[in-house]
Design a protein around this motif. Sequence first.
Motif: not given
Length: 362
Positions: A115, A143, A305
């Motif tokens: 990420h 997240s 994702d």
Amino acid sequence: MLVLGIETSCDETGVALYHSESGLLADALHSQIDLHARFGGVVPELASRDHIRKIVPLVRPALSESETTLDDLDGVAYTAGPGLTGALMVGAGFGQTLAWSLDIPAIGIHHMEGHLLAPLMEASGASATAASAAFPFIALLVSGGHTQLVEVAAVGEYELLGESLDDAAGEAFDKVAKMLGLGYPGGPALAACAREGDPGRFRFPRPMTDRPGLDFSFSGLKTYAMNTVNAAEPLSDTDRSDIARAFEEAVVDTLLIKCRRALEQRAISTLLIAGGVSANTRLRSVLTEKLDASVIYPAQHLCTDNGAMIAYAGCLRLQAGQADEQVVRVRARWPMTELPELDARPGPGALRAPGALRPSRR
Ligand code: KG4
Ligand code: ZN
């Protein structure tokens, strides 16, 4: 160098091909939202089984889209943690086996490093030198599983400055969305609902902002939302939007205050935001407008994702000569600060999680 990236840490099967000179060549994603929606959250065993079903069917079109074949691959990168163990094992097992059969190196990538590096992908190609233009920076990782502030001196040089003591920001979005009857996954649904909301009707607290430090807590905010929902029941659409708006503003404001504090404390002028919640348009615009810093964030499709971020992180590390042992090993929990620096080479006893580093052959 051409790298196949595989992401299977939770409820998305992601497969991508990243080339060190040409950039992202293919990015295939299968979302399990429909599979888990009726349970209101991710069911780990169903997630693992679905990754098994989808991983090979995703690799084939990714190869044809990028006009490459398995023989063109120079390395395989897969998410090795943190995440759901069974789901991670699918990607790790597939990635290690494929790399072994092709006699190319494989590397397990930390999901949050994926990420974190995603916003640098488009700016820089895979060149660590070009990406280094952004260093040092503060990263806000938001997240479904993490809320962290990290000082990033270089790829692999991470100092954790603060994190959530309870719920992650995305998790709080999902839970409040559920209270409002907005379904799963809640973040995007709550953000859409909040757009119609009256910002003046409710004011939710900004947790832990009156205390020094860079940690977060979102569980009290969730309880506050629950009490507001209970007091307003039965909920009209207007109630839903007004509560969603107050909640979203409280989260965004809290993140803004902590980001500003981190930037000031560390005398750093670049903020990078990444992870699923970085898709939130209010968060992006508030941070960009209100911070005296340059703010970097990923393209929308790279926030949640995906396999591309794993392929990119893998390409950087494989190019630096890193690779893992031929072992299928994953970690459900894995502090990002344990990662090696980019130029770390295996030495006596130089173990890295989840496997030991071995020199890459290419
Ligand atoms: O990074 P991610 O795809 O998965 C994890 O690593 O956890 O993040 C998913 C999280 C979910 O909690 C989802 O509700 C949240 O990101 N999310 C959002 C938005 N889009 C996704 N939260 C707020 N606003 C959004 N637009
Ligand atoms: Zn994620």
